[in-house]
Every structure is written in structure tokens, then in C-alpha cells.
Scaffold this motif. Structure first.
Motif, PDB file in Angstrom:
ATOM      1  N   ILE A  37     -10.063 -14.696   5.540  1.00 20.95           N
ATOM      2  CA  ILE A  37      -8.754 -14.109   5.637  1.00 20.95           C
ATOM      3  C   ILE A  37      -8.266 -14.203   4.339  1.00 20.95           C
ATOM      4  N   ILE A  38      -7.537 -12.963   3.881  1.00 15.08           N
ATOM      5  CA  ILE A  38      -7.325 -12.777   2.643  1.00 15.08           C
ATOM      6  C   ILE A  38      -5.741 -12.481   2.690  1.00 15.08           C
ATOM      7  N   ARG A  39      -5.095 -13.087   1.760  1.00 13.91           N
ATOM      8  CA  ARG A  39      -3.584 -12.897   1.423  1.00 13.91           C
ATOM      9  C   ARG A  39      -3.444 -12.114   0.395  1.00 13.91           C
ATOM     10  N   VAL A  40      -2.750 -10.798   0.540  1.00 10.15           N
ATOM     11  CA  VAL A  40      -2.451  -9.937  -0.293  1.00 10.15           C
ATOM     12  C   VAL A  40      -1.394  -9.827  -0.536  1.00 10.15           C
ATOM     13  N   GLN A  41      -0.934  -9.563  -2.034  1.00  8.44           N
ATOM     14  CA  GLN A  41       0.469  -9.587  -2.405  1.00  8.44           C
ATOM     15  C   GLN A  41       0.796  -8.588  -3.431  1.00  8.44           C
ATOM     16  N   ARG A  42       1.809  -7.747  -3.094  1.00  8.42           N
ATOM     17  CA  ARG A  42       2.439  -6.729  -4.315  1.00  8.42           C
ATOM     18  C   ARG A  42       3.209  -7.244  -4.962  1.00  8.42           C
ATOM     19  N   GLY A  43       2.950  -7.211  -6.390  1.00  6.41           N
ATOM     20  CA  GLY A  43       4.169  -7.619  -7.322  1.00  6.41           C
ATOM     21  C   GLY A  43       4.405  -9.053  -7.362  1.00  6.41           C
ATOM     22  N   VAL A  44       5.501  -9.709  -7.499  1.00  3.66           N
ATOM     23  CA  VAL A  44       5.864 -11.144  -7.662  1.00  3.66           C
ATOM     24  C   VAL A  44       6.340 -11.630  -6.342  1.00  3.66           C
ATOM     25  N   SER A  45       6.793 -11.014  -5.621  1.00  2.00           N
ATOM     26  CA  SER A  45       7.721 -11.446  -4.376  1.00  2.00           C
ATOM     27  C   SER A  45       6.688 -12.005  -3.276  1.00  2.00           C
ATOM     28  N   SER A  46       6.764 -12.983  -2.936  1.00  2.00           N
ATOM     29  CA  SER A  46       5.934 -13.488  -1.710  1.00  2.00           C
ATOM     30  C   SER A  46       6.302 -12.781  -0.334  1.00  2.00           C
ATOM     31  N   ASP A  47       7.404 -12.303  -0.350  1.00  2.00           N
ATOM     32  CA  ASP A  47       8.069 -11.531   0.943  1.00  2.00           C
ATOM     33  C   ASP A  47       7.209 -10.315   1.007  1.00  2.00           C
ATOM     34  N   SER A  49       3.803  -9.390   1.227  1.00  3.75           N
ATOM     35  CA  SER A  49       2.428 -10.012   1.277  1.00  3.75           C
ATOM     36  C   SER A  49       1.878  -9.334   2.572  1.00  3.75           C
ATOM     37  N   TRP A  50       0.708  -9.573   2.833  1.00  2.00           N
ATOM     38  CA  TRP A  50       0.201  -9.419   4.028  1.00  2.00           C
ATOM     39  C   TRP A  50      -1.248  -9.983   4.317  1.00  2.00           C
ATOM     40  N   GLN A  51      -1.911  -9.995   5.374  1.00  2.00           N
ATOM     41  CA  GLN A  51      -3.530 -10.510   5.360  1.00  2.00           C
ATOM     42  C   GLN A  51      -4.185  -9.432   5.759  1.00  2.00           C
ATOM     43  N   VAL A  52      -5.554  -9.625   5.278  1.00  2.00           N
ATOM     44  CA  VAL A  52      -6.515  -8.611   5.731  1.00  2.00           C
ATOM     45  C   VAL A  52      -7.678  -9.526   5.649  1.00  2.00           C
ATOM     46  N   HIS A 106      -8.778  -6.322 -13.649  1.00  2.00           N
ATOM     47  CA  HIS A 106      -9.445  -5.274 -14.467  1.00  2.00           C
ATOM     48  C   HIS A 106      -8.280  -4.026 -14.540  1.00  2.00           C
ATOM     49  N   PRO A 107      -8.028  -3.657 -15.659  1.00  2.00           N
ATOM     50  CA  PRO A 107      -7.005  -2.552 -15.777  1.00  2.00           C
ATOM     51  C   PRO A 107      -7.277  -1.359 -15.350  1.00  2.00           C
ATOM     52  N   LEU A 108      -8.576  -0.841 -15.280  1.00  2.00           N
ATOM     53  CA  LEU A 108      -8.847   0.407 -14.502  1.00  2.00           C
ATOM     54  C   LEU A 108      -9.428   0.117 -12.987  1.00  2.00           C
ATOM     55  N   LEU A 109     -10.237  -1.145 -12.887  1.00  2.00           N
ATOM     56  CA  LEU A 109     -10.471  -1.073 -11.570  1.00  2.00           C
ATOM     57  C   LEU A 109      -9.428  -1.207 -10.606  1.00  2.00           C
ATOM     58  N   CYS A 110      -8.447  -1.909 -11.005  1.00  2.00           N
ATOM     59  CA  CYS A 110      -7.364  -2.332 -10.090  1.00  2.00           C
ATOM     60  C   CYS A 110      -6.473  -1.150  -9.472  1.00  2.00           C
ATOM     61  N   SER A 111      -6.678  -0.223 -10.384  1.00  3.63           N
ATOM     62  CA  SER A 111      -6.033   1.115  -9.807  1.00  3.63           C
ATOM     63  C   SER A 111      -6.529   2.108  -9.122  1.00  3.63           C
ATOM     64  N   SER A 112      -7.939   1.588  -8.625  1.00  3.98           N
ATOM     65  CA  SER A 112      -8.796   2.611  -8.097  1.00  3.98           C
ATOM     66  C   SER A 112      -8.584   2.769  -6.529  1.00  3.98           C
ATOM     67  N   LEU A 113      -8.561   3.876  -6.108  1.00  2.00           N
ATOM     68  CA  LEU A 113      -8.434   3.930  -4.289  1.00  2.00           C
ATOM     69  C   LEU A 113      -9.612   3.204  -3.704  1.00  2.00           C
ATOM     70  N   THR A 114     -10.615   2.948  -4.068  1.00  2.00           N
ATOM     71  CA  THR A 114     -11.499   2.266  -3.403  1.00  2.00           C
ATOM     72  C   THR A 114     -10.813   0.592  -3.189  1.00  2.00           C
ATOM     73  N   ILE A 115     -10.483  -0.019  -4.240  1.00  2.00           N
ATOM     74  CA  ILE A 115      -9.937  -1.448  -4.072  1.00  2.00           C
ATOM     75  C   ILE A 115      -8.796  -1.217  -3.259  1.00  2.00           C
ATOM     76  N   PRO A 121      -5.279  -1.391   3.516  1.00  2.00           N
ATOM     77  CA  PRO A 121      -5.442  -0.327   4.291  1.00  2.00           C
ATOM     78  C   PRO A 121      -4.449   0.386   4.881  1.00  2.00           C
ATOM     79  N   ASN A 122      -3.427  -0.187   5.258  1.00  2.00           N
ATOM     80  CA  ASN A 122      -2.004   0.778   5.956  1.00  2.00           C
ATOM     81  C   ASN A 122      -1.478   1.399   4.954  1.00  2.00           C
ATOM     82  N   ASN A 123      -1.476   1.172   3.735  1.00  2.00           N
ATOM     83  CA  ASN A 123      -0.445   2.163   2.689  1.00  2.00           C
ATOM     84  C   ASN A 123      -1.514   3.111   1.985  1.00  2.00           C
TER      85      ASN A 123
END
Length: 511
Positions: A37-47, A49-52, A106-115, A121-123
Motif C-alpha cells: 500500500i503506497i501513499r503518493v503525494q503531489r507537491g508539499v501538501s499532505s491533503d 495525496s492518495w493510495q495505490v 531522478h530528474p528525468l525518470l520522474c517526469s516519464s509517463l510510465t512512472i 493512474p487516475n490522472n
């Protein structure tokens, strides 16, 4: 009239440059496998975030798709027997966390569609290649002189931008680059002003700007045509790679990458600065300078994707300059990006991080001086030079340019005012993001300090001191009361503790 479709109502425009972080919170065993169970967060706000939930096999598929990058990634090995053992699962979870950290940082990998699909997956469920093909097909039905030769798959890092090699049937030997791109979250021009701005760009003819031959925009996307460079970008030249290959294969771990010689650094740097100055003087905001957006033809550097800022597309270097609060205008962003580009021209690779205070040894002291004025800790805190000041530095001031007359972009007054307002709105969004990030850093430091072992020890010592002091004061109070109660003479009647005054006594008349 634009042939491009309009977006669905309420369409969310994501900033794909905002970093994703991922933490494995727990694992759960099912009959034949383990889920993480992975908690993913976009940016600095914990609000935000979501689980995958992912299995090891999902990580393995992801790892296989990233093999093209040519770098070693720390995926824990497979195990056929004993893979449901509790200790093994805990050890694997730690290994998978290390793997997630390595790809999201990683500055390049983090922007890849695969990751992005793996973590969000929703966005990122849309098939952007299919969407682009539909839009391009509609365009070719409206203009029959163009023909697609081949799609250029994954040549750029942007998820919502697709490229095609095309030709004009009236000039069959010439090759052109068609790009389809989604409108980004920083689009602040009205549709009418955006069309006027794109019309202006297609009419420009300047030596340091790559010509834009055709554009069509809608509320949701844009389609652009420009000349195709067989030699690729300045980054392709530095990395010595084939321009049509996947950007992960080209740039993640280039084997032959090499910095430029000093004469090239001086000439290319001066030409790029002249291109920036031309845009700034004309009131056209950019913010997208990088080695991949520079084409070199016949010894002349030309800036590409000048339209990106108007289309609201975030800069690839946004995660690098957003934490630096002094970089809060388009002009300062362009200077910062120029420093990044100059570093890559000098050393053949981008800096590992910014600020940069230690520079590998090179014989070009004038180059290092300019880099320090832009990328050092002091520059990032106190401010950096302007484009005009960079032109006057010893590194660039003596460069002889073929174009001697003063260049100028004439922008209609109404459009110029609209561009100014849009630029201010873009800067305001950046500054607000920087404010939130600054507050988050302060809070994180305070929490880290509060929870540190040294701070806990200090608070315990302080608590013991307060406890001893309180006990000592209580002892003193008891002693004082005891002394008062045992005083000599009966003329001092006892007082009631609950009464502020002693009880009254009977008065006697004087003799």
C-alpha cells in the motif's frame, strides 16, 4: 476557425512538473501474493495525496519499461520460494521503498509517463498519442498539402506533447516538425489574445529565434509546425546522440557526452542571450530556456518553443527554481535557466542540484565566474544578474556577431498589455507556490527539531529542573507557614487561611 476540440467542462489542468513522492505505508498478504500500500503525494501538501496498491510483479513490469534509460536501478531481486515469509516481506518492502525513492528523485525518470501511470493512474489514464493522432488527422483533412511521414515517439519529455515528422507535398524534399500539445495550467491569455500572440510568432523572422511556420489553437490544445533539424537540439549535440531516439535513452546515461570548447561556449552563449534580450525587450515572456530548446544551424543558435509560456506549459526546470524565492519573475527564471544551460555546455551534463558552490576543474575561469553569479548559494539568496549585465561580462562582451543592426519585435499595444497581464499572473502563481513551500519547510524544520533526540533530551532536562524548582518553592512555603504559626506571644491571634483579615477583637476604653 480552429479545428481542435474543446475541453470537457471542468477539465483539471495538472502541472506535470510538480514532484510526486511515494511512501510504502504497509503490506498485506493475500492467498498467493503480497500487496504493498503506497501513499503518493503531489507537491508539499499532505491533503493532495492518495493510495495505490501494487504487487512486486507491478514493480517488475515498471522496471522492465525503464531499462531503456541505461542506468542501474535498485529493484530487489525475485524470489520464488519463501516469498511470503514475514521477515522477507519486510526486507523487500525496504528495498522497494529505496527503488521508489530512486525513480521519483531522478530528474528525468520522474517526469516519464510510465512512472506517472504507476503512481497516479487516475490522472494519467488518457492515451495522449491517440488523442494527438485524432487532432492531426483532422488537421490534414482540412489542409491536404501536408502528409505525415512518421511519428517521433518519446523524443521529448512532455507527457502531453507529441511530435510527428511531416512534409509539404508542394516541397517533397523538405522536412517539418509538427507538434501537438495540451494547454497547460499557466495559460492566462484569453483565447482571442492567444491567437493574436501565435499569429505574431508565425510572422517573426529573427536570427536567434526558430521560425514558427503555422499554429492553430483552441481552448484545450495547440498544433504547431516548424522546420525540422536533422542535427537535433543543442543537447543532442552535447550528448552526441541520435535526435530521433527516446529521450530516456538519449539523456539518462549518455556515454559520449562532452562539454563544448570555449569559443563555442562564448558564441552560443552570446547568441542565446541576444535571443532572450530580444524577447524581453518586446514584452514576450519565455521561461523555457534549456539545451533541448536550442537548435544550432550553421553556427547560429535559435531558441525553440517560444510559445510555451503563452500556452501555459510549465518549465522543465520549475522544480529546480521554485524553492528559490529570489527567482520569482520571468526574467530571473530565464537567467537561472541560462546558468543551467551554460553549466551543461561547459561540463557536458546538467548540475546535480542547485545551488552549486563546487565546480569541477575547467580551464575557463571566465565561465566559472558567470556560473557563480547565477547558480551559487549567494546568487540564489541575494539575486542574480540581468540578461543585459550578462552580455557585458568579459565572457560574452567581446563576441563578434554577424547581425550588427539592433533587432526589435514590434508587438501591438493591446497584445503587449495582454502579455504583461498574463506574465504577472504567471509570476503570481509561482510566488504563491513558493510561499506555500517556504511555510512547509519552516514547519518541517520545526517538527524535525521538536522530535530530534537532542531536543527531547533538552526538554527532559528542562522538565526535571522545573520539577526540582517547584519542589524547592513548595518546601519554602511550608517553612514560612510553620514559622508564622509557631511565633512567640499571645497577642498575635491566629488568622483564618480563607480570610484576608484577622478576626476582630473587643475594644477597651482607655483608663
Amino acid at each position: 476557425m480552429s479545428f481542435l476540440e474543446k475541453p470537457a467542462p471542468g477539465k483539471l489542468l495538472l502541472d506535470d512538473t510538480v514532484p510526486l513522492t511515494a511512501v510504502i505505508e504497509a503490506s498485506q498478504n493475500l492467498q498467493s501474493h503480497t500487496e504493498y500500500i503506497i501513499r503518493v503525494q503531489r507537491g508539499v501538501s499532505s491533503d493532495n495525496s492518495w493510495q495505490v496498491i501494487r504487487r512486486y510483479s507491478d514493480f517488475d513490469v515498471l522496471h522492465s519499461s525503464l531499462m531503456v534509460c541505461g542506468i542501474s536501478l535498485p529493484l530487489p531481486p525475485k524470489k520464488l520460494l519463501g516469498n511470503m515469509d514475514r521477515e522477507f516481506i519486510a526486507e523487500r518492502q525496504r528495498g522497494l521503498q529505496t527503488y521508489l525513492d530512486s525513480i521519483t528523485q531522478h530528474p528525468l525518470l520522474c517526469s516519464s509517463l510510465t512512472i506517472k501511470k504507476f503512481l497516479d493512474p487516475n490522472n494519467y489514464c488518457a492515451n495522449y498519442t491517440e488523442i494527438a493522432l485524432q487532432q492531426v488527422s483532422m488537421f490534414f483533412r482540412s489542409d491536404l498539402k501536408w502528409e505525415v511521414l512518421e511519428p517521433l515517439k518519446d523524443v521529448g519529455w512532455r507527457i502531453r506533447k507529441k511530435y510527428f515528422l511531416i512534409k509539404n507535398k508542394e516541397q517533397p524534399k523538405e522536412r517539418y516538425l509538427l507538434s501537438w500539445v495540451d494547454i497547460g495550467p499557466d495559460k492566462f491569455l484569453s483565447d482571442k489574445d492567444l491567437q493574436s500572440a501565435m499569429k505574431l510568432l508565425t510572422s517573426l523572422s529573427a536570427p536567434y529565434l526558430c521560425p514558427l511556420l503555422f499554429s492553430s489553437t483552441s481552448e484545450s490544445s495547440a498544433l504547431l509546425i516548424r522546420p525540422f533539424s536533422e542535427r537535433g537540439s543543442l543537447r543532442d549535440h552535447i550528448c552526441k546522440v541520435k535526435p530521433r531516439e527516446s529521450y530516456l535513452k538519449k539523456y539518462c546515461n549518455p556515454k559520449k557526452s562532452q562539454g563544448l570548447e570555449l569559443p563555442q561556449i562564448k558564441l552560443y552563449g552570446r547568441q542565446i542571450l541576444e535571443g532572450l534580450k530580444l524577447l524581453h525587450d518586446g514584452g514576450i515572456f519565455y521561461g523555457h530556456l534549456q539545451v533541448s530548446n536550442v537548435i544550432v544551424e550553421d553556427g547560429v543558435c535559435r531558441l525553440m518553443d517560444v510559445e510555451n509560456g503563452m500556452l501555459g506549459v510549465p518549465s522543465t526546470l520549475r522544480p529546480s527554481f521554485t524553492p528559490l524565492r529570489k527567482i520569482n519573475t520571468i526574467e530571473s527564471i530565464d537567467v537561472f535557466c541560462f546558468g543551467h544551460l551554460l553549466y551543461e555546455m561547459t561540463y557536458g551534463r546538467p548540475p546535480d542540484g542547485v545551488p552549486v558552490d563546487q565546480y569541477p576543474s575547467v580551464p575557463y575561469t571566465a565561465v566559472v565566474s558567470v556560473l557563480q553569479s547565477i547558480l551559487s548559494s549567494e546568487a540564489c539568496k541575494s539575486g542574480m544578474p540581468t540578461v543585459s549585465q550578462l552580455v557585458q561580462t568579459p565572457l560574452f562582451s567581446d563576441v563578434q556577431l554577424q547581425q550588427s543592426e539592433k533587432l526589435q519585435i514590434k508587438v501591438p499595444s493591446r497584445l503587449k498589455e495582454a502579455l504583461k497581464t498574463a506574465k504577472e499572473s504567471l509570476e503570481k502563481r509561482l510566488q504563491e507556490e513558493q510561499r506555500v513551500m517556504h511555510q512547509h519547510r519552516r514547519l518541517t524544520r520545526a517538527q524535525s527539531h521538536h522530535s530530534s533526540e537532542e531536543e527531547k533530551k533538552r526538554r527532559k532536562i528542562l522538565a526535571r529542573k522545573k520539577s526540582r524548582q517547584s519542589a524547592y518553592e513548595n518546601e519554602e512555603d511550608v517553612s514560612v507557614r510553620n514559622n508564622n504559626n509557631s511565633g512567640s506571644g499571645a497577642s498575635s491571634p491566629p488568622t483564618c487561611p480563607s480570610s484576608p483579615n484577622p478576626p476582630s477583637t473587643t475594644e477597651h476604653a482607655p483608663f
